[in-house]
Enzyme design. Structure first.
Site, short mmCIF file in Angstrom:
data_model
loop_
_atom_site.label_atom_id
_atom_site.label_comp_id
_atom_site.label_asym_id
_atom_site.label_seq_id
_atom_site.Cartn_x
_atom_site.Cartn_y
_atom_site.Cartn_z
N ASP A 168 50.64 53.27 107.46
CA ASP A 168 49.23 53.49 107.13
C ASP A 168 48.57 52.11 107.07
O ASP A 168 48.75 51.37 106.11
CB ASP A 168 49.14 54.23 105.79
CG ASP A 168 47.70 54.35 105.30
OD1 ASP A 168 46.81 53.72 105.89
OD2 ASP A 168 47.49 55.06 104.29
N GLN A 199 44.15 49.65 105.30
CA GLN A 199 43.65 48.46 104.60
C GLN A 199 44.10 47.16 105.25
O GLN A 199 43.81 46.08 104.74
CB GLN A 199 44.11 48.47 103.12
CG GLN A 199 43.58 49.64 102.31
CD GLN A 199 42.06 49.61 102.13
OE1 GLN A 199 41.38 48.62 102.43
NE2 GLN A 199 41.51 50.71 101.63
N LYS A 250 36.68 50.86 107.99
CA LYS A 250 37.15 49.82 107.08
C LYS A 250 37.29 48.48 107.81
O LYS A 250 37.89 47.54 107.30
CB LYS A 250 38.50 50.23 106.48
CG LYS A 250 38.39 51.45 105.55
CD LYS A 250 39.73 51.76 104.92
CE LYS A 250 39.82 53.13 104.31
NZ LYS A 250 39.00 53.32 103.12
N CYS A 278 42.08 57.71 94.92
CA CYS A 278 42.89 58.66 95.71
C CYS A 278 44.38 58.35 95.60
O CYS A 278 45.13 58.48 96.59
CB CYS A 278 42.46 58.69 97.18
SG CYS A 278 40.79 59.26 97.39
#
Ligand code: C6P
Length: 405
Positions: free
Chosen positions: A199, A202, A225, A363
């Site tokens: 993932d 970020q 992002k 989250c």
């Protein structure tokens, strides 16, 4: 890297007052702001080229198709992949759901295990829970070390051994700021024959990233992002894996032939892109990648880490502040708990001073519970933020402590 003041000029939104103060935007982990170069590309597309892709033979449709497929090539070059290994998605969440459905349903059985970590965003947890319910597979978790928020790597090999088929983990934690050693995690999983999903929500817009160097099987991220619009992102999948999977959604664009009872699909990546895609979003994502590469991802990463370290040092000066995340080598994300003041009160107060923060569970509810918290306050930086803004933010936190006694 160009001077921050010069870069800030590229972002119209940053030059405004909020509640009578100059805006300090510290909510970049939620979404970043968009530079003029990306906004111009979006506007140009709709003013000059707008049409549907892969369908029309007319000139505008041809232009839109060429630009959309060129965007795929740009995404591939940005992450070191082959063009046919890039599937456009709505973002990280959709990418993970795609893998959980297409790969998970075809490959997991009762008794198989999926390894996650204790710091995963709900997007990298709930799709696997749904998959576990459908297949009877089990979820297990690599623990974190505590407030420092590092993965307990000593436990990794044992956990990877036990019937694990997939290891899905975040590269940079949105709630703690931890930078995980993604290459090492993928290598150790590969040694045990375990498929990996990174993932990169970020990380991909904040640091150099190459899927070949990482050695991952799947990688997902969101454009919003990293200076691109919302509603666009990408999934990278190793081509042989992608090609072996059934489609995720059915509909137009993804088929070769359709009969009443049966259809045939296109090859990957097109078989995963049913319906009219986010054409303008993909083109703007490519423009955002050009913009970021012109600044330099090494420089962005260094700047993020420098601000993260500076903010952590300044925050430690405040009494009764519990700082979460690594002591050294944190990203540009700082998360903390201040006295017993609720994070929503801190965020509202800071907003009255023109500072945009995020408060809540980010989250990551299970992670918050693991830390004995229901929420934290988070500041997250990007290349257009500077030390002066952090000084103002720390002053406002001091004011908040006085106000709440
Ligand atoms: N984190 C945050 O404020 P989407 O919503 O699909 O673009 O991204 C989901 C997601 C997945 N993984 C990580 C590590 C994330 O940080 C996010 C989004 C935002 O932290 C919104 S909750």
């Amino acid at each position: 890297m160009k001077a921050i003041e010069t870069l800030r000029k590229d972002f119209p939104i940053l030059h405004q007052q909020v509640n009578g103060f100059d805006l300090v935007y510290f909510d970049n982990a939620a979404t970043t702001q968009k530079p003029r170069a990306v906004l111009d590309v979006l506007m140009h597309y709709y003013e000059c080229d707008n049409s549907n892709v892969h369908r029309g033979i007319h000139t505008l449709s041809h232009r839109a198709t060429v630009a959309y497929e060129a965007a795929r090539e740009r995404v591939a070059s940005f992450i070191g992949a082959r063009t046919e290994e890039v599937v456009f998605t709505r973002g990280t969440t959709e990418g993970i759901n795609l893998v959980a459905r297409a790969w998970g349903d075809a490959n997991l059985r009762a008794g198989d295990r999926i390894l996650l970590t204790e710091m995963e965003h709900h997007s990298n947890l709930v799709p696997w829970q749904l998959l576990a319910e459908r297949t009877g597979a089990e979820l297990i978790f690599l623990p974190i070390t505590g407030d420092e928020g590092l993965l307990d790597l000593e436990r990794l090999d044992v956990l990877l051994s036990d019937g694990v088929k997939l290891f899905a983990f975040t590269h940079i934690s949105n709630a703690l700021g931890t930078i995980n050693p993604a290459g090492e995690l993928c290598r150790r999983a590969r040694e045990k024959g375990v498929i990996t999903l990174v993932d990169a929500a970020q990380s991909v817009g904040h640091a150099p990233l190459d899927v070949m160097d990482l050695g991952c099987d799947f990688l997902v991220f969101s454009g919003h992002k990293m200076c691109a619009p919302t509603g666009i992102g990408a999934l990278y999948g190793r081509f042989d894996l992608l090609q072996s999977l059934p489609p995720f959604h059915g509909g137009g664009e993804m088929i070769l032939t359709v009969d009443w009872l049966h259809s045939d699909w296109k090859r990957a990546p097109h078989k995963f892109e049913a319906g009219t895609p986010n054409i303008s979003g993909a083109i703007a994502l490519a423009a955002a990648m050009d913009y970021l590469d012109a600044i330099g991802r090494d420089a962005i990463f260094a700047h993020d880490r420098e601000l993260g370290a500076y903010a952590a040092d300044r925050l430690r000066e405040l009494p009764n502040l519990r700082l979460l995340g690594p002591r050294d080598e944190r990203s540009g994300i700082v998360s903390f708990h201040l006295n017993d003041i609720h994070s929503h009160d801190i965020v509202s107060f800071a907003d009255h001073r023109g500072i945009a923060l995020r408060g809540g569970h980010h989250c990551t509810q299970p992670l918050m519970r693991r830390l004995g918290l229901d929420s934290t306050t988070r500041a997250s930086f990007y290349f257009y933020n500077n030390r002066e803004e952090i000084d103002r933010f720390v002053e406002v936190l001091s004011e908040i402590q006085t106000f709440f006694g």
